[in-house]
Design a protein around this motif. Structure first.
Motif, short mmCIF file in Angstrom:
data_model
loop_
_atom_site.label_atom_id
_atom_site.label_comp_id
_atom_site.label_asym_id
_atom_site.label_seq_id
_atom_site.Cartn_x
_atom_site.Cartn_y
_atom_site.Cartn_z
N SER A 5 28.32 -9.75 0.72
CA SER A 5 26.98 -9.28 1.34
C SER A 5 25.92 -9.53 0.07
O SER A 5 26.27 -9.68 -0.97
CB SER A 5 26.95 -7.91 1.76
N ALA A 61 26.22 -4.68 7.91
CA ALA A 61 26.54 -3.90 6.37
C ALA A 61 26.20 -2.30 6.70
O ALA A 61 25.68 -1.97 7.57
CB ALA A 61 25.75 -4.67 5.61
N TYR A 73 28.75 -9.45 5.78
CA TYR A 73 28.01 -8.48 6.37
C TYR A 73 26.63 -8.96 6.15
O TYR A 73 26.07 -9.63 5.19
CB TYR A 73 28.13 -7.21 5.07
#
Length: 503
Positions: free
Chosen positions: A383, A174, A404
């Motif tokens: 994410s 990320a 992510y």
């Protein structure tokens, strides 16, 4: 002013094991330990301890233990230990309470829906597959897919004239900016992404000149501050990500203090050394989907239409219609970040009270795009609190193309989630620009740890696929029939599009 709050942690140093080597004092960056030369012993200042555990890990004789403070708070359902501490802290400082990492509220009040979802398995009529003997395909392609397959006069499939990015595993690193994290962490991420055949995200801090060589495995981010954004930067990566929102702090901007802006970060971010890097809450040129489309197309034009353009939003209640607008604005990838996502610094009140869980937002977005017949036009990446391979598999079954990981990657590098990233004193050298602390991260060793994490998760995902009787991640994507809910009410099951266990 006298503090009315007692220390959160107590450091116990076992005198019979301590050899007075001073390793703990050297490793503590929060000044919680010192060597009393008169008595020749290590003394703890408990008020400064943040439970980063660096001292305990590097004590050669394992002489250190850290405990939560045993001083009792009177039990109260409303005025909890945490609530009283926060009031005292603000009474003493008059400031905003800051925190780092992800939402820590208990799952009893803020459910972690991954833990309420179970993956189905195959048995007899649709037998399982042994991943040790059968090939398992984890390769994932990000980018817009054609509405239909076209065949030429020779009977061959016409290759779509649009960019795509191949991931050897559906897991990417990320966005974490250079400035929020150290250069050595950025390099660790770049090396690991290259080795694993995936991507890492620069975050909003630009890209250090020495990392351009890893461009094939890089996502470059364009945030509201536009730090470090210029022609060469945009063309350096495989993908461009426009950051509109972030799960840990939806609706607010970012702030990197001037003391963190040293010469290298100044060069990378293209701002004067020692100047605060303040990212406004909105993009100065984006106040509608039409404005967003103009930015998306401008970035595509600037890169000769060779790069994917992603748009990252926070998981909020209207994420589904927003995602529909993003898809129609020409974006190739939609990134949704849930409210358990991590960050270097955010007001505690925002982190704990704004936004929604990624599981619910993902299900809603995937449903909306399918209902409108445009799901193939964009990839969806999620994410915000992805902790293990099971979370990855469940996210893909709910409709994600890839995920992510941020905090999980930092934990692999030594992070103990002490939530003091914003102080710039990270004892593990991860979220600091202190040159002495930065040396604690070896990029080669760090990349090996990160690669091992991705490898282990990827093997486990193959095991999960085999248990389901499928041999490709594509067969799991959006297949909610392979999920069952446990301990969820009827309305939540409806939003997730998942049947209850036993049915």
């Amino acid at each position: 002013m006298i503090s009315y709050s007692s220390p959160e942690f107590e450091v116990e140093i076992k005198d019979d094991l301590c050899i007075r080597c001073g390793a703990c004092v050297v490793n503590c960056s929060f000044d919680a330990l010192e060597h009393d030369e008169d008595d020749d012993r290590i003394v703890a200042n408990n008020r400064n301890c943040v439970d980063c555990r660096r001292c305990a890990v590097f004590c050669p004789t394992l002489a250190i233990n850290i405990y939560e403070n045993g001083l009792a708070f009177r039990k109260h359902g409303l005025w909890t230990n945490r609530a009283q501490r926060e009031i005292n802290k603000q009474a003493e400082t008059g400031g905003v309470l800051l925190t780092s990492c992800g939402n820590e509220l208990p799952s009893t009040t803020h459910p972690i829906y991954w833990d309420h979802l179970l993956l189905d398995a195959s048995q007899v009529t649709n037998p399982s597959i042994d991943p040790l003997r059968e090939p398992m395909e984890l390769r994932t392609y990000l980018g817009s897919k054609p509405d239909a397959i076209e065949i030429d006069d020779q009977g061959k499939v016409k290759a779509p004239n649009r960019p795509s990015v191949a991931l050897e595993t559906p897991i990417m690193f990320a966005a974490m900016s250079f400035g929020a994290i150290s250069y050595n962490v950025h390099k660790s991420l770049a090396l690991a992404a290259t080795e694993a055949g995936t991507l890492y995200n620069t975050g909003e801090g630009g890209l250090h000149p020495s990392l351009y060589e890893y461009g094939d495995n890089t996502i470059v981010q364009v945030a509201s501050g536009r730090y470090g954004v210029f022609d060469e930067y945009l063309k350096a990566g495989q993908m461009i990500e426009i950051k509109v929102g972030q799960g840990a702090k939806p609706g607010i901007g970012g702030h990197l203090p001037g003391e963190k802006i040293d010469a290298e970060i100044s060069l990378t971010r293209m701002i004067p050394e020692g100047t605060d890097a303040i990212s406004p809450a909105p993009h100065h040129d984006v106040y509608s989907i039409e404005d967003l489309r103009q930015l998306v197309m401008s970035l595509k034009e600037a890169t000769n239409y060779e790069k994917l353009v992603a748009v990252k939003i926070a998981a909020v209640h209207n994420a589904a219609p927003i995602a529909s607008g993003i898809a129609r604005a020409g974006a190739d990838v939609i990134v949704i970040d849930g409210f358990r996502g991590g960050t270097g610094a955010t007001p505690t009140v925002i982190r704990d009270n704004v936004g929604i869980p990624i599981e619910l937002a993902l299900a809603a977005v995937d449903d909306r795009l399918r209902q409108e017949g445009i799901r193939n036009q964009v990839s969806v990446v999620v994410s915000g609190g992805i902790r293990n391979s099971a979370d990855v598999a469940k996210a893909i079954a709910l409709g994600a193309d890839a995920v992510y990981i941020g905090t999980a990657a930092l934990i692999a590098l030594g992070c103990t989630v002490c939530q003091r990233c914003f102080t710039g004193k990270c004892a593990w050298g991860l979220t600091t620009q202190d040159r002495q602390l930065n040396k604690r991260v070896n990029p080669e060793e760090g990349s090996e740890r990160l690669y091992n994490l991705l490898r282990g998760w990827s093997i486990e995902i193959k095991d999960i696929l085999g248990a389901m009787g499928v041999n490709a991640i594509e067969s799991l994507r959006g297949n909610r029939l392979r999920l069952r809910g446990v301990g969820l009410d009827e309305e939540t099951l409806k939003i997730l599009g998942v049947r209850p266990a036993g049915k």
